[in-house]
Design a protein around this motif. Structure first.
Motif, PDB file in Angstrom:
ATOM      1  N   ASP A  67      -3.877 -13.419  13.730  1.00  0.00           N
ATOM      2  CA  ASP A  67      -3.614 -14.520  13.652  1.00  0.00           C
ATOM      3  C   ASP A  67      -3.073 -14.755  11.982  1.00  0.00           C
ATOM      4  OD1 ASP A  67      -2.701 -17.506  13.881  1.00  0.00           O
ATOM      5  OD2 ASP A  67      -4.333 -18.606  13.937  1.00  0.00           O
ATOM      6  N   GLY A  68      -1.616 -15.203  11.763  1.00  0.00           N
ATOM      7  CA  GLY A  68      -1.779 -15.687  10.655  1.00  0.00           C
ATOM      8  C   GLY A  68      -0.414 -13.939   9.807  1.00  0.00           C
ATOM      9  N   PHE A  69      -1.076 -12.512  10.686  1.00  0.00           N
ATOM     10  CA  PHE A  69       0.257 -11.617  10.418  1.00  0.00           C
ATOM     11  C   PHE A  69       1.883 -12.471  10.772  1.00  0.00           C
ATOM     12  CE2 PHE A  69       2.432  -8.496  11.496  1.00  0.00           C
ATOM     13  CZ  PHE A  69       1.929  -7.279  10.722  1.00  0.00           C
ATOM     14  N   ILE A  70       2.617 -11.810   9.894  1.00  0.00           N
ATOM     15  CA  ILE A  70       3.706 -12.089   9.530  1.00  0.00           C
ATOM     16  C   ILE A  70       5.097 -11.056  10.447  1.00  0.00           C
ATOM     17  CG2 ILE A  70       5.751 -13.258   9.078  1.00  0.00           C
ATOM     18  CD1 ILE A  70       3.703 -14.668   7.165  1.00  0.00           C
ATOM     19  N   GLU A  71       4.293  -9.832   8.979  1.00  0.00           N
ATOM     20  CA  GLU A  71       5.235  -9.218   9.792  1.00  0.00           C
ATOM     21  C   GLU A  71       5.058  -7.724   8.883  1.00  0.00           C
ATOM     22  OE1 GLU A  71       9.844 -10.220   9.242  1.00  0.00           O
ATOM     23  OE2 GLU A  71       9.121  -9.892   7.336  1.00  0.00           O
ATOM     24  N   ALA A  72       6.247  -6.598   9.589  1.00  0.00           N
ATOM     25  CA  ALA A  72       4.993  -5.386   8.754  1.00  0.00           C
ATOM     26  C   ALA A  72       6.685  -4.489   8.537  1.00  0.00           C
ATOM     27  CB  ALA A  72       4.100  -4.598   9.174  1.00  0.00           C
ATOM     28  N   GLU A  73       6.871  -3.500   7.241  1.00  0.00           N
ATOM     29  CA  GLU A  73       8.001  -3.095   6.884  1.00  0.00           C
ATOM     30  C   GLU A  73       7.342  -1.410   6.458  1.00  0.00           C
ATOM     31  OE1 GLU A  73      11.287  -5.861   6.073  1.00  0.00           O
ATOM     32  OE2 GLU A  73       9.358  -5.379   4.464  1.00  0.00           O
ATOM     33  N   ILE A  74       7.811  -0.584   7.143  1.00  0.00           N
ATOM     34  CA  ILE A  74       7.487   0.860   6.368  1.00  0.00           C
ATOM     35  C   ILE A  74       8.874   1.474   5.408  1.00  0.00           C
ATOM     36  CG2 ILE A  74       7.096   3.355   6.367  1.00  0.00           C
ATOM     37  CD1 ILE A  74       6.372   2.445   9.339  1.00  0.00           C
ATOM     38  N   LEU A  75       8.746   1.248   3.951  1.00  0.00           N
ATOM     39  CA  LEU A  75       9.662   2.387   3.307  1.00  0.00           C
ATOM     40  C   LEU A  75       9.413   3.578   2.621  1.00  0.00           C
ATOM     41  CD1 LEU A  75       9.227  -0.952   0.423  1.00  0.00           C
ATOM     42  CD2 LEU A  75      10.555  -1.000   2.649  1.00  0.00           C
ATOM     43  N   ARG A  76      10.717   4.198   2.980  1.00  0.00           N
ATOM     44  CA  ARG A  76      10.290   5.883   2.869  1.00  0.00           C
ATOM     45  C   ARG A  76      10.973   6.272   1.491  1.00  0.00           C
ATOM     46  NH1 ARG A  76      11.070   9.812   7.715  1.00  0.00           N
ATOM     47  NH2 ARG A  76      11.463  11.772   6.574  1.00  0.00           N
ATOM     48  N   LEU A 124       1.217   4.642  12.240  1.00  0.00           N
ATOM     49  CA  LEU A 124       1.357   3.032  12.456  1.00  0.00           C
ATOM     50  C   LEU A 124       1.806   2.283  12.943  1.00  0.00           C
ATOM     51  CD1 LEU A 124       2.198   3.812   8.950  1.00  0.00           C
ATOM     52  CD2 LEU A 124      -0.007   2.721   9.043  1.00  0.00           C
ATOM     53  N   GLU A 125       2.802   2.774  14.175  1.00  0.00           N
ATOM     54  CA  GLU A 125       3.305   2.270  14.904  1.00  0.00           C
ATOM     55  C   GLU A 125       2.516   1.362  15.931  1.00  0.00           C
ATOM     56  OE1 GLU A 125       6.213   0.027  15.330  1.00  0.00           O
ATOM     57  OE2 GLU A 125       6.768   0.926  13.001  1.00  0.00           O
ATOM     58  N   GLN A 126       2.124   2.715  16.542  1.00  0.00           N
ATOM     59  CA  GLN A 126       1.402   2.526  17.235  1.00  0.00           C
ATOM     60  C   GLN A 126       0.104   1.719  17.806  1.00  0.00           C
ATOM     61  OE1 GLN A 126       2.929   2.810  21.397  1.00  0.00           O
ATOM     62  NE2 GLN A 126       4.576   2.605  19.763  1.00  0.00           N
ATOM     63  N   LEU A 160       5.724   6.497   0.679  1.00  0.00           N
ATOM     64  CA  LEU A 160       5.936   5.650   1.691  1.00  0.00           C
ATOM     65  C   LEU A 160       5.159   4.401   1.168  1.00  0.00           C
ATOM     66  CD1 LEU A 160       4.568   7.661   5.474  1.00  0.00           C
ATOM     67  CD2 LEU A 160       6.860   6.816   4.864  1.00  0.00           C
ATOM     68  N   VAL A 161       5.670   3.534   1.599  1.00  0.00           N
ATOM     69  CA  VAL A 161       5.241   1.793   0.988  1.00  0.00           C
ATOM     70  C   VAL A 161       5.300   1.441   2.220  1.00  0.00           C
ATOM     71  CG1 VAL A 161       5.661  -0.005  -0.843  1.00  0.00           C
ATOM     72  CG2 VAL A 161       6.251   2.405  -1.590  1.00  0.00           C
ATOM     73  N   TRP A 170       0.646  -1.138   0.152  1.00  0.00           N
ATOM     74  CA  TRP A 170       0.616  -0.116   0.262  1.00  0.00           C
ATOM     75  C   TRP A 170       0.981   1.326  -0.060  1.00  0.00           C
ATOM     76  CZ3 TRP A 170      -1.192   3.501   3.911  1.00  0.00           C
ATOM     77  CH2 TRP A 170      -1.505   4.328   3.825  1.00  0.00           C
ATOM     78  N   ARG A 171       0.051   2.374  -0.398  1.00  0.00           N
ATOM     79  CA  ARG A 171       1.361   3.492  -0.819  1.00  0.00           C
ATOM     80  C   ARG A 171       0.370   4.912  -0.661  1.00  0.00           C
ATOM     81  NH1 ARG A 171       5.526   2.611  -4.412  1.00  0.00           N
ATOM     82  NH2 ARG A 171       5.338   0.518  -5.667  1.00  0.00           N
ATOM     83  N   ALA A 172       1.221   5.578   0.040  1.00  0.00           N
ATOM     84  CA  ALA A 172       0.450   7.232   0.709  1.00  0.00           C
ATOM     85  C   ALA A 172       2.025   7.425   0.913  1.00  0.00           C
ATOM     86  CB  ALA A 172       0.205   6.295   2.010  1.00  0.00           C
ATOM     87  N   ARG A 173       1.227   9.160   0.462  1.00  0.00           N
ATOM     88  CA  ARG A 173       2.375  10.346   0.632  1.00  0.00           C
ATOM     89  C   ARG A 173       2.045  11.357   1.993  1.00  0.00           C
ATOM     90  NH1 ARG A 173       5.508  11.131  -2.913  1.00  0.00           N
ATOM     91  NH2 ARG A 173       5.511  13.515  -2.414  1.00  0.00           N
ATOM     92  N   VAL A 174       3.213  11.396   2.889  1.00  0.00           N
ATOM     93  CA  VAL A 174       2.844  12.874   3.991  1.00  0.00           C
ATOM     94  C   VAL A 174       3.748  14.239   3.454  1.00  0.00           C
ATOM     95  CG1 VAL A 174       4.132  11.719   5.200  1.00  0.00           C
ATOM     96  CG2 VAL A 174       2.535  12.505   6.301  1.00  0.00           C
ATOM     97  N   SER A 175       3.185  14.826   4.137  1.00  0.00           N
ATOM     98  CA  SER A 175       4.277  15.724   4.288  1.00  0.00           C
ATOM     99  C   SER A 175       5.543  15.753   4.959  1.00  0.00           C
ATOM    100  CB  SER A 175       3.640  16.926   4.644  1.00  0.00           C
ATOM    101  OG  SER A 175       3.017  17.159   5.994  1.00  0.00           O
ATOM    102  N   GLN A 176       6.749  15.691   5.149  1.00  0.00           N
ATOM    103  CA  GLN A 176       7.393  16.635   5.715  1.00  0.00           C
ATOM    104  C   GLN A 176       7.364  16.396   7.610  1.00  0.00           C
ATOM    105  OE1 GLN A 176      11.056  15.383   5.787  1.00  0.00           O
ATOM    106  NE2 GLN A 176      10.591  15.015   3.525  1.00  0.00           N
TER     107      GLN A 176
END
Length: 113
Positions: free
Chosen positions: A44-53, A32-34, A62-63, A16-22
């Protein structure tokens, strides 16, 4: 990739992609984290997530890459239309723009050390 992902199991990657201001980036990453990762972490069935910037002149792209054991696990988070993005009003208020759809891929191969 996480050591939890074992060879031979199906892994669905959700992008999923998004844009955010600085100015809003740190607050959105914290949200996202909290909030989001706390919710999906209990599924159950969630493995992991990453945020690309990627910083750009007009904001931050952000991806969000999450990995799941199945589409059924994703539906526990996204509901009956898992191809639609789940973006709460609180999150939308922080974003410049966001994709209304997500992409799902089956992990075909992964490299190992």
């Amino acid at each position: 990739m996480s050591a939890d992902i074992k060879q031979g199991i199906t892994v669905i990657v959700r992008l999923w992609r998004a844009r955010v201001s600085q100015a809003n980036c740190a607050a959105y990453l914290n949200y996202l984290e909290q909030t989001v990762f706390a919710i999906v972490g209990d599924i159950d069935g969630f493995i992991e997530a990453e945020i690309l910037r990627r910083d750009e002149a007009d904001g931050v792209q952000l991806v969000i890459v999450s990995r799941w054991e199945s589409m059924a696990a994703i539906r526990q988070y996204a509901g009956d239309t898992p191809e639609k993005a789940v973006v709460a009003a609180e999150a939308q208020a922080m974003l410049q723009s966001f994709a209304h759809d997500v992409e799902h891929f089956e992990l075909a191969r992964r490299s190992t050390d």
